[in-house]
Write a protein that holds these residues in place. Structure first.
Motif, PDB file in Angstrom:
ATOM      1  N   SER A  65      13.140 -26.257 -36.648  1.00 44.81           N
ATOM      2  CA  SER A  65      14.296 -27.058 -35.940  1.00 44.81           C
ATOM      3  C   SER A  65      15.454 -26.642 -36.059  1.00 44.81           C
ATOM      4  O   SER A  65      16.560 -27.129 -35.311  1.00 44.81           O
ATOM      5  CB  SER A  65      13.799 -28.524 -36.184  1.00 44.81           C
ATOM      6  N   LEU A  66      15.742 -26.271 -37.570  1.00 45.49           N
ATOM      7  CA  LEU A  66      17.239 -25.881 -37.932  1.00 45.49           C
ATOM      8  C   LEU A  66      17.881 -24.898 -37.092  1.00 45.49           C
ATOM      9  O   LEU A  66      18.908 -24.403 -37.161  1.00 45.49           O
ATOM     10  CB  LEU A  66      17.258 -25.444 -39.336  1.00 45.49           C
ATOM     11  N   GLU A  67      17.026 -23.953 -36.246  1.00 44.78           N
ATOM     12  CA  GLU A  67      17.370 -22.754 -35.513  1.00 44.78           C
ATOM     13  C   GLU A  67      17.809 -23.326 -33.985  1.00 44.78           C
ATOM     14  O   GLU A  67      18.082 -22.384 -33.434  1.00 44.78           O
ATOM     15  CB  GLU A  67      16.325 -21.679 -35.660  1.00 44.78           C
ATOM     16  N   LEU A  68      17.571 -24.570 -33.781  1.00 47.43           N
ATOM     17  CA  LEU A  68      18.018 -25.083 -32.629  1.00 47.43           C
ATOM     18  C   LEU A  68      19.238 -25.681 -32.361  1.00 47.43           C
ATOM     19  O   LEU A  68      19.744 -26.208 -33.365  1.00 47.43           O
ATOM     20  CB  LEU A  68      16.997 -25.800 -32.257  1.00 47.43           C
ATOM     21  N   SER A  69      19.729 -25.772 -31.135  1.00 45.43           N
ATOM     22  CA  SER A  69      20.627 -26.739 -30.728  1.00 45.43           C
ATOM     23  C   SER A  69      20.377 -27.352 -29.721  1.00 45.43           C
ATOM     24  O   SER A  69      19.453 -27.005 -28.851  1.00 45.43           O
ATOM     25  CB  SER A  69      22.075 -26.033 -30.528  1.00 45.43           C
ATOM     26  N   VAL A  70      20.794 -28.643 -29.409  1.00 43.15           N
ATOM     27  CA  VAL A  70      20.557 -29.485 -28.245  1.00 43.15           C
ATOM     28  C   VAL A  70      21.857 -29.754 -27.346  1.00 43.15           C
ATOM     29  O   VAL A  70      22.744 -30.309 -28.108  1.00 43.15           O
ATOM     30  CB  VAL A  70      19.851 -30.827 -28.719  1.00 43.15           C
ATOM     31  N   LEU A 123      18.476 -24.985 -14.712  1.00 42.06           N
ATOM     32  CA  LEU A 123      17.303 -25.389 -14.035  1.00 42.06           C
ATOM     33  C   LEU A 123      16.171 -24.336 -13.426  1.00 42.06           C
ATOM     34  O   LEU A 123      14.861 -24.988 -13.504  1.00 42.06           O
ATOM     35  CB  LEU A 123      17.876 -26.028 -12.631  1.00 42.06           C
ATOM     36  N   ALA A 124      16.425 -23.113 -13.355  1.00 39.65           N
ATOM     37  CA  ALA A 124      15.251 -22.356 -13.070  1.00 39.65           C
ATOM     38  C   ALA A 124      14.256 -22.176 -14.169  1.00 39.65           C
ATOM     39  O   ALA A 124      13.140 -22.281 -14.224  1.00 39.65           O
ATOM     40  CB  ALA A 124      15.978 -21.233 -12.779  1.00 39.65           C
ATOM     41  N   ALA A 125      15.073 -22.175 -15.682  1.00 39.65           N
ATOM     42  CA  ALA A 125      14.324 -22.067 -16.666  1.00 39.65           C
ATOM     43  C   ALA A 125      13.332 -23.248 -17.003  1.00 39.65           C
ATOM     44  O   ALA A 125      12.130 -23.143 -17.462  1.00 39.65           O
ATOM     45  CB  ALA A 125      15.268 -21.438 -17.967  1.00 39.65           C
ATOM     46  N   VAL A 126      13.859 -24.456 -16.562  1.00 39.12           N
ATOM     47  CA  VAL A 126      13.391 -25.694 -17.110  1.00 39.12           C
ATOM     48  C   VAL A 126      12.259 -25.879 -16.162  1.00 39.12           C
ATOM     49  O   VAL A 126      11.251 -26.240 -16.551  1.00 39.12           O
ATOM     50  CB  VAL A 126      14.338 -26.805 -16.744  1.00 39.12           C
ATOM     51  N   ALA A 127      12.391 -25.521 -14.768  1.00 35.03           N
ATOM     52  CA  ALA A 127      11.423 -25.568 -13.873  1.00 35.03           C
ATOM     53  C   ALA A 127      10.202 -24.519 -14.298  1.00 35.03           C
ATOM     54  O   ALA A 127       9.110 -24.887 -14.214  1.00 35.03           O
ATOM     55  CB  ALA A 127      11.522 -25.262 -12.498  1.00 35.03           C
ATOM     56  N   GLU A 128      10.185 -23.557 -14.885  1.00 34.05           N
ATOM     57  CA  GLU A 128       9.291 -22.718 -15.616  1.00 34.05           C
ATOM     58  C   GLU A 128       8.617 -23.250 -16.515  1.00 34.05           C
ATOM     59  O   GLU A 128       7.284 -23.063 -16.854  1.00 34.05           O
ATOM     60  CB  GLU A 128       9.943 -21.348 -15.618  1.00 34.05           C
ATOM     61  N   ILE A 129       9.504 -23.818 -17.526  1.00 30.59           N
ATOM     62  CA  ILE A 129       8.766 -24.544 -18.712  1.00 30.59           C
ATOM     63  C   ILE A 129       7.910 -25.393 -18.200  1.00 30.59           C
ATOM     64  O   ILE A 129       6.764 -25.599 -18.847  1.00 30.59           O
ATOM     65  CB  ILE A 129       9.911 -24.748 -19.645  1.00 30.59           C
ATOM     66  N   GLU A 143      18.962 -17.310 -30.138  1.00 35.73           N
ATOM     67  CA  GLU A 143      19.352 -16.098 -29.274  1.00 35.73           C
ATOM     68  C   GLU A 143      19.455 -16.736 -27.878  1.00 35.73           C
ATOM     69  O   GLU A 143      19.639 -15.756 -26.747  1.00 35.73           O
ATOM     70  CB  GLU A 143      17.870 -15.244 -29.514  1.00 35.73           C
ATOM     71  N   GLY A 144      19.544 -17.852 -27.556  1.00 32.32           N
ATOM     72  CA  GLY A 144      20.065 -18.361 -26.215  1.00 32.32           C
ATOM     73  C   GLY A 144      18.910 -18.892 -25.547  1.00 32.32           C
ATOM     74  O   GLY A 144      18.946 -19.464 -24.426  1.00 32.32           O
ATOM     75  N   SER A 145      17.707 -18.560 -25.598  1.00 34.32           N
ATOM     76  CA  SER A 145      16.521 -18.962 -24.866  1.00 34.32           C
ATOM     77  C   SER A 145      16.401 -20.540 -24.764  1.00 34.32           C
ATOM     78  O   SER A 145      16.644 -21.023 -26.016  1.00 34.32           O
ATOM     79  CB  SER A 145      15.081 -18.390 -25.104  1.00 34.32           C
ATOM     80  N   ILE A 146      15.777 -21.068 -23.845  1.00 40.01           N
ATOM     81  CA  ILE A 146      15.484 -22.623 -23.690  1.00 40.01           C
ATOM     82  C   ILE A 146      14.228 -22.961 -24.382  1.00 40.01           C
ATOM     83  O   ILE A 146      13.144 -22.451 -23.737  1.00 40.01           O
ATOM     84  CB  ILE A 146      15.681 -22.967 -22.395  1.00 40.01           C
ATOM     85  N   ALA A 147      13.958 -23.754 -25.166  1.00 40.28           N
ATOM     86  CA  ALA A 147      12.733 -24.178 -25.897  1.00 40.28           C
ATOM     87  C   ALA A 147      12.334 -25.499 -25.933  1.00 40.28           C
ATOM     88  O   ALA A 147      11.422 -25.858 -26.239  1.00 40.28           O
ATOM     89  CB  ALA A 147      13.042 -23.820 -27.530  1.00 40.28           C
ATOM     90  N   GLY A 148      13.149 -26.322 -24.546  1.00 38.59           N
ATOM     91  CA  GLY A 148      12.455 -27.361 -24.176  1.00 38.59           C
ATOM     92  C   GLY A 148      13.467 -28.070 -23.676  1.00 38.59           C
ATOM     93  O   GLY A 148      14.574 -27.541 -23.414  1.00 38.59           O
ATOM     94  N   PHE A 149      13.245 -29.441 -22.774  1.00 38.13           N
ATOM     95  CA  PHE A 149      14.045 -29.939 -21.999  1.00 38.13           C
ATOM     96  C   PHE A 149      13.603 -31.493 -22.031  1.00 38.13           C
ATOM     97  O   PHE A 149      12.482 -31.922 -22.184  1.00 38.13           O
ATOM     98  CB  PHE A 149      13.894 -29.332 -20.570  1.00 38.13           C
ATOM     99  N   ILE A 150      14.578 -32.441 -21.505  1.00 34.45           N
ATOM    100  CA  ILE A 150      14.033 -33.701 -21.230  1.00 34.45           C
ATOM    101  C   ILE A 150      15.136 -34.424 -20.266  1.00 34.45           C
ATOM    102  O   ILE A 150      16.396 -33.884 -20.284  1.00 34.45           O
ATOM    103  CB  ILE A 150      14.434 -34.568 -22.507  1.00 34.45           C
ATOM    104  N   PHE A 151      14.644 -35.191 -19.295  1.00 35.56           N
ATOM    105  CA  PHE A 151      15.536 -35.779 -18.585  1.00 35.56           C
ATOM    106  C   PHE A 151      15.655 -37.278 -18.809  1.00 35.56           C
ATOM    107  O   PHE A 151      14.649 -37.977 -19.481  1.00 35.56           O
ATOM    108  CB  PHE A 151      14.816 -35.758 -17.103  1.00 35.56           C
TER     109      PHE A 151
END
Length: 330
Positions: free
Chosen positions: A3-8, A16-22, A67-75
């Protein structure tokens, strides 16, 4: 990854395209594991994602790896005094690393500043999620029943002329729409202090995802409303399902008559554009609503667990006789 390697950060249009795929991948894996469903889930439509993010533009978040990839999402979403989060997802291979907890904590902090009640709904098979939500301060309060009405089987019950007082909000002039929005707000506040669906009504119109149907009583007062979703959630949807995001009736009105008027109106609008079934959710704490809908031909198809933050007012936990139907899930 830790979790230390993440930012929110706040979700933006280009996410949105990456969120839809995940989201499609996460729930495909979940359904295959827990419900033995083999088909891959289609992605949510761009129209649906723009609609879903419009309520709280600053309250939808993504977790981003170094590295910039999206690792999760929340609405998140707020209905006046009631706020909730979902849909929420972390890729299967990244689960258990603290990503979900960081997203949930960020969403809850956002909602806590805006809402008296902060809640969610999750699937009962998901023990990991139930444990996570409990650890961050939520309590299970009631099951939500997901109900289905066959619009074909129940045609004799709901076809025929509409009762007086049925209106479509979009069909009214600007002055009437403003007045009727006030009535929708009054109904919400009467069934749950501070509950307000008017932003949802406006978003339906802005994004073209459905329409708001009204039942008017004496003097043109709004006695009840229903938010009928007709646009597809996912690409290439051929399920034939329409959805009611919400249905509420003013306490003290003729509740059965208002529900019947709204359901007749919903039946007419949904079948006109080719839908064969109607889905909606209702919390088990609203026992009168559950009984009334079951008596009108709805069948229970599955259940979710509604959870509420411990500090919520008593109305979030206690049985209620008001007619109020909705899901706290995106």
């Amino acid at each position: 990854m830790s979790s230390l390697e993440l930012s929110v950060r706040t979700m933006v249009e280009s996410d949105l395209a990456a969120v839809a795929e995940i989201e499609a991948g996460v729930f495909t894996d979940w359904y295959r594991t827990h419900r033995r469903e083999t088909e891959a889930l289609a992605e949510r439509t761009p129209q649906e994602l723009r609609y879903a993010t419009s309520f709280e533009p600053d309250g939808n978040f993504v977790a981003v790896a170094r590295e910039g990839s999206i690792a999760g999402f929340i609405f998140t979403r707020t209905w006046g005094s009631v706020g909730w989060f979902g849909t929420f997802g972390v890729p299967t291979q990244l689960q258990g690393l603290g990503v979900g907890r960081r997203l949930v904590e960020r969403a809850v902090a956002h909602l806590r500043d805006r809402s008296a009640t902060v809640g969610l709904e999750t699937m009962p098979e998901s023990g990991a999620n139930l444990g996570l939500y409990t650890r961050v301060g939520f309590l299970p309060c009631a099951p939500t029943l997901v109900l289905e009405l066959s619009l074909i089987r129940e045609a004799d019950r709901f076809s025929g002329p509409l009762p007086d007082g049925c209106r479509v909000w979009d069909d009214e002039d600007a002055w009437s729409r403003r007045r009727l929005l006030g009535g929708v707000r009054e109904v919400g506040d009467a069934v749950w202090p501070g509950l307000d669906h008017t932003r949802e009504v406006a978003a339906y119109r802005e994004h073209g995802v459905g329409e708001t149907l009204l039942s008017l009583g004496r003097g043109g007062r709004v006695d009840g409303f229903a938010l009928l979703r007709t646009a597809p959630f996912r690409e290439h949807d051929t399920s034939g399902r329409a959805y009611l995001h919400a249905l509420a009736v003013r306490p003290g009105a003729d509740e059965e008559a208002a529900v019947d008027a709204l359901l007749r109106h919903v039946w007419r609008r949904a079948t006109r554009v080719g839908f064969s079934s109607l889905y909606l959710g209702v919390s088990g704490q609203h026992h009168a609503a559950v009984a009334l809908l079951l008596s009108r031909g709805f069948l229970a198809r599955r259940a979710a667990v509604r959870m509420v933050e411990r500090s919520a007012p008593d109305v979030a936990f206690l049985p209620q006789s008001a007619i109020l139907c909705s899901r706290w899930a995106g």
